[in-house]
Design a protein around this motif. Sequence first.
Motif: not given
Length: 443
Positions: A11-18, A171-177, A326-330
């Motif tokens: 949903s956001s640029r920083w969400g992706f970066v994080l 959910s990946i974005e929310r948890s990494n934020k 998270q990334n490996m599973f996703e």
Amino acid sequence: MSGDKKKRQFSSRWGFVLSAVGSAVGMANVWGFPAKMGANGGGAFLIAYLIFILLFGAVGLSAEYAVGRRAKTGTLGSYKMAWASRKKSLGQAGGLLAWLPLAGSMCIAIGYAVIIAYVLKAFTGAFTGSLMTADTALWFESFSTTDYSVIPFHVVVVAGTLMTLLLGAKSIERSNKIMMPLFFIIFLILAVRVAFLPGAEEGYRYMFSPRWEELLDPMVWIWAMGQAFFSLSITGSGMIVYGAYLDPAEDVAALARRTAFFDTIAALVAALVIIPACFAYGLDIGAGPSLLFVTLPRILQDIPLGRLFAVILYIAMIFAGVSSLQNMFEAVGESLLHRFSRLGRRTMLALLCLVCLGFGLHMEPIFKWGPWMDIVSIYIIPIGATLGAVSWFWLMRREDLMDEVSRGAKKAPGALWYSIGRYVYVPCAIILCLVALIKKVAF
């Protein structure tokens, strides 16, 4: 835009970066970077590492983001798309070869989950105080050499991580934020505390005063190249899936640079904790897993508020490990959903849970975990990463890759970017693969 598509996007640029930084930041940063820096010339290694980070972040990482976004799917679909762009009949071959880097993501996830289970056990020991009075070598040996020794922790790690993937990118974005900012804050606190240890200044001198003759050693450059390559998670699989969740308006090259920047900051902050602490106590920097479970706890036992600092250290380590997991599973899960369209997300996550625990529970002892990780790191991951590099810059149509990298960019990468990718980045990947295979080196 459909509701389903929105759910699959950040949903956001920083969400992706994080989230991308969370994938990159893990054991490769927290003990891998300090250990390799300590064993390969300190400041000289750092110079070589930064050069490769600039190269791989600007070219390799942005290419993987772009390929995933163009294919709008993960590993299997992206390779099929890339190869088919050259010649339609090659698409099937690309899709089949993609199973190798995808298997790398799954295999490394199985091993990663084991070590995070150890970290969770260490956190529990620090929290209860039992770790702070124990002989750390005997404490670590008591469960690291025993079958089925951390089952409850292992189940919590695998099931808990998979639950954070229920909503996909959201959910990946929310948890990494939450996890990534806390990771940086915690390690900064630890770095400040370590700075007050007697003898820590020797560690800083080793890190930032390069011995220039070390740069004449080819292996310093090889180790720095490998650390930079895999620290950024450019494995031909993981970062593709995050690229698939990017909005078309985003600048992938700019996002890749930000990811590389924060990943490097994480590595340096971890080194500012571990290297000066080891110098202060005269301990081995390159101790591998025992660095986290024997060396650092022994240091923390001897300092005021050591128990508190042990707790926050292991919290940070759990965040680093889970965000990578998270990334490996996703990466695996999204490809399975793409390949088997009738498979729902919950069913896919349950399947991943069974596979990960089914294999992982049998390698909880370090003597079983080590060979597994060596096979993955020496063979599967380097070959998969090389396959990805060759696929983007030699198989995929140049026009398609350049069009996607340029989409959303304020200043589109030009012919130089592509030439560096083809004639510098790809050879670097091939060199690392050959070194790994011939010398049996795990980067």
